[in-house]
Design a protein around this motif. Structure first.
Motif, PDB file in Angstrom:
ATOM      1  N   ASN A  66      56.391  37.816  40.964  1.00  0.00           N
ATOM      2  CA  ASN A  66      56.162  37.647  39.525  1.00  0.00           C
ATOM      3  C   ASN A  66      54.878  36.900  39.167  1.00  0.00           C
ATOM      4  N   VAL A  67      53.932  36.834  40.088  1.00  0.00           N
ATOM      5  CA  VAL A  67      52.664  36.152  39.813  1.00  0.00           C
ATOM      6  C   VAL A  67      51.674  37.137  39.190  1.00  0.00           C
ATOM      7  N   ALA A  68      50.999  36.661  38.140  1.00  0.00           N
ATOM      8  CA  ALA A  68      50.088  37.478  37.334  1.00  0.00           C
ATOM      9  C   ALA A  68      48.781  37.806  38.043  1.00  0.00           C
ATOM     10  N   PHE A  69      48.216  38.952  37.669  1.00  0.00           N
ATOM     11  CA  PHE A  69      46.823  39.274  37.969  1.00  0.00           C
ATOM     12  C   PHE A  69      46.035  38.680  36.807  1.00  0.00           C
ATOM     13  N   HIS A  70      45.663  37.415  36.942  1.00  0.00           N
ATOM     14  CA  HIS A  70      45.098  36.650  35.831  1.00  0.00           C
ATOM     15  C   HIS A  70      43.625  36.947  35.547  1.00  0.00           C
ATOM     16  N   ARG A  71      42.932  37.489  36.537  1.00  0.00           N
ATOM     17  CA  ARG A  71      41.499  37.779  36.381  1.00  0.00           C
ATOM     18  C   ARG A  71      41.228  39.151  36.978  1.00  0.00           C
ATOM     19  N   VAL A  72      40.856  40.102  36.117  1.00  0.00           N
ATOM     20  CA  VAL A  72      40.640  41.473  36.575  1.00  0.00           C
ATOM     21  C   VAL A  72      39.363  41.994  35.926  1.00  0.00           C
ATOM     22  N   ILE A  73      38.384  42.299  36.753  1.00  0.00           N
ATOM     23  CA  ILE A  73      37.082  42.753  36.265  1.00  0.00           C
ATOM     24  C   ILE A  73      36.860  44.191  36.711  1.00  0.00           C
ATOM     25  N   ASP A  74      36.754  45.078  35.726  1.00  0.00           N
ATOM     26  CA  ASP A  74      36.567  46.500  36.011  1.00  0.00           C
ATOM     27  C   ASP A  74      35.334  46.710  36.885  1.00  0.00           C
ATOM     28  N   GLY A  75      35.470  47.534  37.908  1.00  0.00           N
ATOM     29  CA  GLY A  75      34.364  47.821  38.807  1.00  0.00           C
ATOM     30  C   GLY A  75      34.116  46.736  39.830  1.00  0.00           C
ATOM     31  N   PHE A  76      34.945  45.686  39.838  1.00  0.00           N
ATOM     32  CA  PHE A  76      34.748  44.576  40.770  1.00  0.00           C
ATOM     33  C   PHE A  76      36.040  44.271  41.527  1.00  0.00           C
ATOM     34  N   MET A  77      36.988  43.535  40.890  1.00  0.00           N
ATOM     35  CA  MET A  77      38.176  43.138  41.631  1.00  0.00           C
ATOM     36  C   MET A  77      39.304  42.715  40.701  1.00  0.00           C
ATOM     37  N   ALA A  78      40.523  42.608  41.292  1.00  0.00           N
ATOM     38  CA  ALA A  78      41.717  42.092  40.619  1.00  0.00           C
ATOM     39  C   ALA A  78      42.171  40.860  41.389  1.00  0.00           C
ATOM     40  N   GLN A  79      42.269  39.718  40.684  1.00  0.00           N
ATOM     41  CA  GLN A  79      42.623  38.446  41.333  1.00  0.00           C
ATOM     42  C   GLN A  79      44.018  38.004  40.912  1.00  0.00           C
ATOM     43  N   THR A  80      44.768  37.469  41.866  1.00  0.00           N
ATOM     44  CA  THR A  80      46.141  37.015  41.667  1.00  0.00           C
ATOM     45  C   THR A  80      46.433  35.880  42.645  1.00  0.00           C
ATOM     46  N   GLY A  81      47.677  35.451  42.676  1.00  0.00           N
ATOM     47  CA  GLY A  81      48.103  34.500  43.702  1.00  0.00           C
ATOM     48  C   GLY A  81      48.199  33.056  43.281  1.00  0.00           C
ATOM     49  N   ASP A  82      47.980  32.732  41.998  1.00  0.00           N
ATOM     50  CA  ASP A  82      48.131  31.353  41.543  1.00  0.00           C
ATOM     51  C   ASP A  82      49.622  31.076  41.389  1.00  0.00           C
ATOM     52  N   VAL A  83      50.245  30.570  42.440  1.00  0.00           N
ATOM     53  CA  VAL A  83      51.696  30.368  42.422  1.00  0.00           C
ATOM     54  C   VAL A  83      52.101  29.163  41.579  1.00  0.00           C
ATOM     55  N   LYS A  84      51.171  28.285  41.278  1.00  0.00           N
ATOM     56  CA  LYS A  84      51.476  27.103  40.461  1.00  0.00           C
ATOM     57  C   LYS A  84      51.544  27.428  38.971  1.00  0.00           C
ATOM     58  N   PHE A  85      50.543  28.131  38.445  1.00  0.00           N
ATOM     59  CA  PHE A  85      50.471  28.412  37.010  1.00  0.00           C
ATOM     60  C   PHE A  85      50.608  29.896  36.658  1.00  0.00           C
ATOM     61  N   GLY A  86      50.659  30.773  37.669  1.00  0.00           N
ATOM     62  CA  GLY A  86      50.638  32.205  37.400  1.00  0.00           C
ATOM     63  C   GLY A  86      51.964  32.922  37.449  1.00  0.00           C
ATOM     64  N   ASN A  87      53.074  32.206  37.760  1.00  0.00           N
ATOM     65  CA  ASN A  87      54.370  32.872  37.838  1.00  0.00           C
ATOM     66  C   ASN A  87      54.852  33.190  36.431  1.00  0.00           C
TER      67      ASN A  87
END
Length: 190
Positions: A66-87
């Motif tokens: 249930n952790v969010a993809f909090h930072r996603v930049i088209d043509g670059f990357m999708a970032q996730t994994g912040d288990v502290k604030f991203g759940n």
């Protein structure tokens, strides 16, 4: 001649052992269930053993679920994994998502010659190269400017079409309003 055969037999046994050790290492997979389908990542413990071990430990205890993809930049990357604030079901904080890690220690960089190409999975970090913890990103496209600057932990081997459907962010830093999430993350052998 007998000594040669013994040496050859020893070498072949060692080669078989090394081959099976590589196969065992090469058969470690992280499966991320997304809304559109599963993404399978072949982990690279031979390239980044400490980072892979930390990802596996977090996945095994359900920290990535249930952790969010909090930072996603088209043509670059999708970032996730912040288990502290991203759940997104336990304490999600969209203002802080991307600034946290886990209760495990930060890791020293394990830079390699593995290039950042489409589907490569790398560890996110702060400016300090030794600050990676739990966050990671999946490349939408090649990013050779990251080579040797970030730790590579794996490569998507199936489900890249589902990664491509992750909701993109807005603005320069790719922050995502109402982000997609990793529904369930598991570790296993193929």
């Amino acid at each position: 001649m007998k000594l040669f055969h013994l040496a050859l037999a020893g070498f072949l046994s060692l080669a078989a052992f090394a081959g099976s050790a590589f196969s065992a290492a090469a058969d470690e997979f992280l499966t991320i269930q997304l809304k559109d389908g599963p993404v399978v990542i072949q982990l690279m413990p031979d390239v980044a053993p400490k980072h892979v071990a930390q990802i596996e430990a977090l996945a095994k205890k359900g920290a990535y679920d249930n952790v969010a993809f909090h930072r996603v930049i088209d043509g670059f990357m999708a970032q996730t994994g912040d288990v502290k604030f991203g759940n997104m079901t336990k304490g999600f904080d969209p203002q802080k998502a991307g600034t946290g890690g886990s209760d495990l220690p930060d890791l020293p960089a394990e830079f390699s010659k593995v290039p950042f190409t489409r589907g490569t999975v790398g560890m996110a970090r702060a400016q300090d190269p030794n600050s990676a913890n739990s966050q990671f990103f999946i490349m939408f496209a090649d990013g050779d400017f990251l080579n040797g600057q970030y730790t590579v932990v794996g490569k998507v081997v199936s489900g890249m079409e589902f990664v491509d459907k992750i909701k993109r962010g807005e603005g320069q830093n790719g922050e995502v309003k109402s982000p997609d999430r990793m529904i369930k993350v598991t570790v296993g052998k193929k």
